[in-house]
Design a protein around this motif. Structure first.
Motif, mmCIF file in Angstrom:
data_model
loop_
_atom_site.group_PDB
_atom_site.id
_atom_site.type_symbol
_atom_site.label_atom_id
_atom_site.label_comp_id
_atom_site.label_asym_id
_atom_site.label_seq_id
_atom_site.Cartn_x
_atom_site.Cartn_y
_atom_site.Cartn_z
ATOM 1 N N GLY A 388 0.820 -1.212 0.000
ATOM 2 C CA GLY A 388 0.000 0.000 0.000
ATOM 3 C C GLY A 388 0.849 1.255 0.000
ATOM 4 O O GLY A 388 1.809 1.356 -0.767
ATOM 5 N N ASP A 389 0.537 2.181 0.911
ATOM 6 C CA ASP A 389 1.262 3.450 0.941
ATOM 7 C C ASP A 389 2.714 3.296 1.358
ATOM 8 O O ASP A 389 3.518 4.207 1.164
ATOM 9 C CB ASP A 389 0.557 4.426 1.899
ATOM 10 C CG ASP A 389 -0.655 5.056 1.227
ATOM 11 O OD1 ASP A 389 -0.830 4.806 0.011
ATOM 12 O OD2 ASP A 389 -1.403 5.762 1.901
ATOM 13 N N ASP A 390 3.043 2.165 1.987
ATOM 14 C CA ASP A 390 4.423 1.970 2.448
ATOM 15 C C ASP A 390 5.259 1.158 1.464
ATOM 16 O O ASP A 390 6.344 0.723 1.798
ATOM 17 C CB ASP A 390 4.429 1.241 3.801
ATOM 18 C CG ASP A 390 3.949 2.166 4.905
ATOM 19 O OD1 ASP A 390 4.191 3.388 4.773
ATOM 20 O OD2 ASP A 390 3.341 1.681 5.865
ATOM 21 N N ALA A 391 4.756 0.928 0.287
ATOM 22 C CA ALA A 391 5.478 0.080 -0.661
ATOM 23 C C ALA A 391 6.813 0.715 -1.038
ATOM 24 O O ALA A 391 6.881 1.903 -1.355
ATOM 25 C CB ALA A 391 4.636 -0.146 -1.909
ATOM 26 N N ARG A 392 7.860 -0.074 -0.952
ATOM 27 C CA ARG A 392 9.195 0.447 -1.220
ATOM 28 C C ARG A 392 10.022 -0.579 -2.005
ATOM 29 O O ARG A 392 9.932 -1.776 -1.766
ATOM 30 C CB ARG A 392 9.885 0.751 0.117
ATOM 31 C CG ARG A 392 11.317 1.214 -0.036
ATOM 32 C CD ARG A 392 11.863 1.794 1.249
ATOM 33 N NE ARG A 392 11.456 3.190 1.430
ATOM 34 C CZ ARG A 392 12.056 4.024 2.290
ATOM 35 N NH1 ARG A 392 13.053 3.591 3.052
ATOM 36 N NH2 ARG A 392 11.651 5.265 2.402
ATOM 37 N N LEU A 393 10.790 -0.069 -2.958
ATOM 38 C CA LEU A 393 11.752 -0.912 -3.673
ATOM 39 C C LEU A 393 13.152 -0.501 -3.249
ATOM 40 O O LEU A 393 13.483 0.689 -3.257
ATOM 41 C CB LEU A 393 11.635 -0.702 -5.191
ATOM 42 C CG LEU A 393 10.434 -1.299 -5.908
ATOM 43 C CD1 LEU A 393 10.546 -1.012 -7.406
ATOM 44 C CD2 LEU A 393 10.378 -2.818 -5.682
ATOM 45 N N VAL A 394 13.979 -1.470 -2.884
ATOM 46 C CA VAL A 394 15.355 -1.186 -2.493
ATOM 47 C C VAL A 394 16.275 -1.877 -3.504
ATOM 48 O O VAL A 394 16.284 -3.099 -3.607
ATOM 49 C CB VAL A 394 15.639 -1.690 -1.060
ATOM 50 C CG1 VAL A 394 17.075 -1.378 -0.669
ATOM 51 C CG2 VAL A 394 14.672 -1.056 -0.074
ATOM 52 N N VAL A 395 17.001 -1.062 -4.264
ATOM 53 C CA VAL A 395 17.787 -1.572 -5.387
ATOM 54 C C VAL A 395 19.277 -1.365 -5.122
ATOM 55 O O VAL A 395 19.698 -0.274 -4.747
ATOM 56 C CB VAL A 395 17.416 -0.833 -6.694
ATOM 57 C CG1 VAL A 395 18.175 -1.423 -7.885
ATOM 58 C CG2 VAL A 395 15.916 -0.865 -6.924
#
Lengths: 430, 430
Positions: A388-395
């Motif tokens: 949801g609003d906390d969706a994060r991608l760490v690359v």
């Protein structure tokens, strides 16, 4: 032992200068034994004569006429600890012209006008030493200049600013933000009232220029050094590094590209793994890693600043130039024969760690991956976190040109499904 | 640049010597630029001429007549990498007499006959450099000799033997015993077929003698150094250190006692806290801590052995002495003016960590405490562990003279209620 004392003129009597005067006076007999001749202070140039000075020296030695003192023809050595470009530069040049060897702690001047000063030292046949200009008391320049000179240095990677290391160390150990950690550093005397030179990386950049010049036998000035300070490092960047088993440090990195016959010098915050020896450098300490072809990895560690450690480095230089004086010789000059091109930051090979706040929609990862591919940047790992609003991608990326990496970040910022680029940090040290 | 090439004779062509020859040949142009003159190998003294040598040098250079090569009057520099006392000593002396500067990696010779060699260098007006003799490629002697020479060194604490550090590191990380770890070290090439010189501390003691001589400007020979190796360090000692948050390292420790105008130099296993920077020195790496009055704590870290790193240190020295040659000067000699007394180990101030297997009876702790008090040794902590047959007392002491501490251990061994002294280890580094 020679009878005639060597005459030493001291320009500047601040934190470092007064400690130099004190050590010269209190360790005079030792100095004389090590040099093979007594040494005496012949004058101390100060800005304000009236200021009370609690120093064990003859008050007659103080003068406000630095020009006259520097140019005296009977000076054997002139120690310059005024700092800044002018009048330090003119004073050093006139001292050399009058035949004196010069010891200085002036990193700004060396980084900007090093070539000019070395040329003057060659011309007038005098010594120019400046161990105290980089990493305080740590004997680093002399080893670079002399000990591993038969080897080929490939990379210098170092923590060369104590103030920023103190701040980042506090952010790491307490979770504090930059402003809070800076405040603590100021209260404890680790940061100056105007901390710009430290926190914006100017101080480290000057040191990087000096290190790159010595390591690669070429001319690199402070203006050639890519510079990013630590003011934009957030508590979240530091926490993110911690999650990855890493720590954020302000690094000075000097590299040579043998194929393209060019060098890069840069100063910026970077994540390094906690297992790296530089990660364990705490508080205001400095440490410099030197990687060379034959010697492998060397590290030099110690206090990077402070009046007494810096004065110790100045005294080490003083002994060296005085011994040369007594022996009638002169230290080998600094060789700058390589004349390598300094490449812009865009050409440096770096790796990025990027955190993106994204819309929690199917296909976002594919879109992001597409951007990286278009820029020819290879992804090492991707982690998806939250919903949801906390969706994060760490690359985390593989090594690519810094231009391609920063171009990728620009494209990511412009993506409608990317709500924010939460953190961008270069990665070094593994 | 000078036209006449400087002539360099190489004595010895084993692991280090062949790497020196290779580096001199492959980096010739770089060396010439850094020195300001070309250099050429004028001869290589070998024991067995027939042995195939895969080196990019003219086969005509090889000779079995080391004496003739060393004494040639046109040598500018003689590099000695044969090792051992004789014939290395005679060859070096005849080279100096013929006017050549000398670069050597010979720690045994320096530790035993350093004063004689320095005197000969002074007499014949030549340079004597030996950076490779201690801690391989790490530029350590030059900084001690030159950079912090204006400062007062108070203590040198170092890991200067890679083989023993590898073994102790393995014992710490795998729980292996000494024999098992030594076997692994031998298989991996970190220990020689006859490991005596390393595991009994002879190698480290020679290096400690060289370090103490340079650090305190006095004469210390290998025979002056107290020496204990690591063969009696048990898996249980290492486990016991681990429980205390410490690690066992073979340390070389050189200290000066200013009041009594004496120095101590010792090599023995000791527990140091894991938070100490030396605790993080893994595998066969070396590191040396130098504590000085003004500079504070400095550390030098790097590979302590290996053909290429050692050859790199030799080449650094070669560049330095060749530059002196070109400039018509000579490096400052090593000052040994202090002439301090070397105290016996019994006078050194140390701390002990002692584990005792005791009878599980009331009053045992009181009896043990009484022994410490009689010997004037102050107890820092006592821990009682286990019951019945497993009853154990673990004692850490405050600093006392080593004689008082070892006397205490003797008395403890003789106590009827002490079944065994399970572990005795000195404690350093906090």
């Amino acid at each position: 032992m020679s009878e005639r004392p060597l005459k030493v003129a001291l320009l500047g009597c601040g934190v470092v200068g007064s400690e130099v005067a004190r050590l010269m006076t209190t360790t005079g007999a030792d100095l004389a034994a090590r040099i093979g001749s007594p040494v005496e202070l012949s004058g101390i140039a100060v800005r304000r004569p009236a200021r009370a000075r609690n120093l064990p020296v003859d008050p007659e030695l103080f003068t406000t006429d630095a020009r006259e003192l520097a140019a005296r023809p009977d000076n054997d050595v002139v120690i310059e600890v005024i700092g800044g470009i002018e009048p330090a530069r003119s004073l050093i040049l006139s001292a050399m012209e009058a035949g004196a060897s010069v010891v200085t702690a002036n990193k700004a001047l060396l980084a900007e006008r090093g070539a000019e000063l070395h040329a003057a030292a060659d011309k007038f046949g005098v010594d120019l030493y400046y161990e105290a200009a980089v990493a305080g008391a740590i004997p680093l320049l002399r080893p670079l200049r002399e000990s591993i000179v038969g080897d080929k240095v490939e990379r210098v990677l170092g923590i060369v600013n104590g103030t920023t290391n103190f701040i980042l160390d506090r952010m790491d150990s307490t979770g504090a933000g930059f402003d809070e950690a800076l405040e603590e550093a100021t209260e404890l005397g680790y940061a100056e009232a105007d901390p710009t030179a430290d926190v914006e990386g100017f101080d480290a950049a000057a040191k990087a220029a000096i290190l790159a010049s010595l390591a690669f036998h070429t001319k690199v000035t402070a203006a050639d050094v890519y510079r990013e300070g630590i003011t934009r490092v957030t508590a979240s960047d530091v926490a993110s590094a911690r999650e990855m088993g890493s720590v954020v440090k302000l690094l000075a990195i000097c590299e040579v590209d043998k194929e393209r016959e060019s060098v890069t010098a840069r100063v910026h915050p970077a994540m390094i793994p906690r297992s790296h020896p530089l990660a364990g450098v705490r508080e205001a300490y400095n440490a410099v890693f030197v990687e060379s072809e034959a010697a492998g990895q060397l590290m030099f560690y110690g206090p990077g600043a402070g009046g007494t450690p810096t004065a110790s480095a100045v005294l080490g230089d003083l002994v060296a130039v005085c011994r040369n004086r007594v022996n009638g010789g002169r230290a080998p000059g600094v060789s700058a024969y390589a004349d390598l091109r300094v490449s812009p930051m865009g050409e440096a090979r770096t790796r990025y760690h990027i955190s993106l706040d994204v819309d929690d929609k199917a296909g976002v990862l594919a879109q992001v991956a597409q951007i990286f591919a278009q820029q020819d940047v290879s992804i090492q790992t991707v982690r998806q976190e939250g919903r949801g609003d906390d969706a994060r991608l760490v690359v985390s990326t593989h090594a690519a040109s810094d231009a391609a990496l920063s171009g990728t970040v620009e494209k990511l910022r412009a993506m409608p499904t990317v709500r924010a680029v939460a953190s961008v940090m270069r990665v070094e040290g593994d």
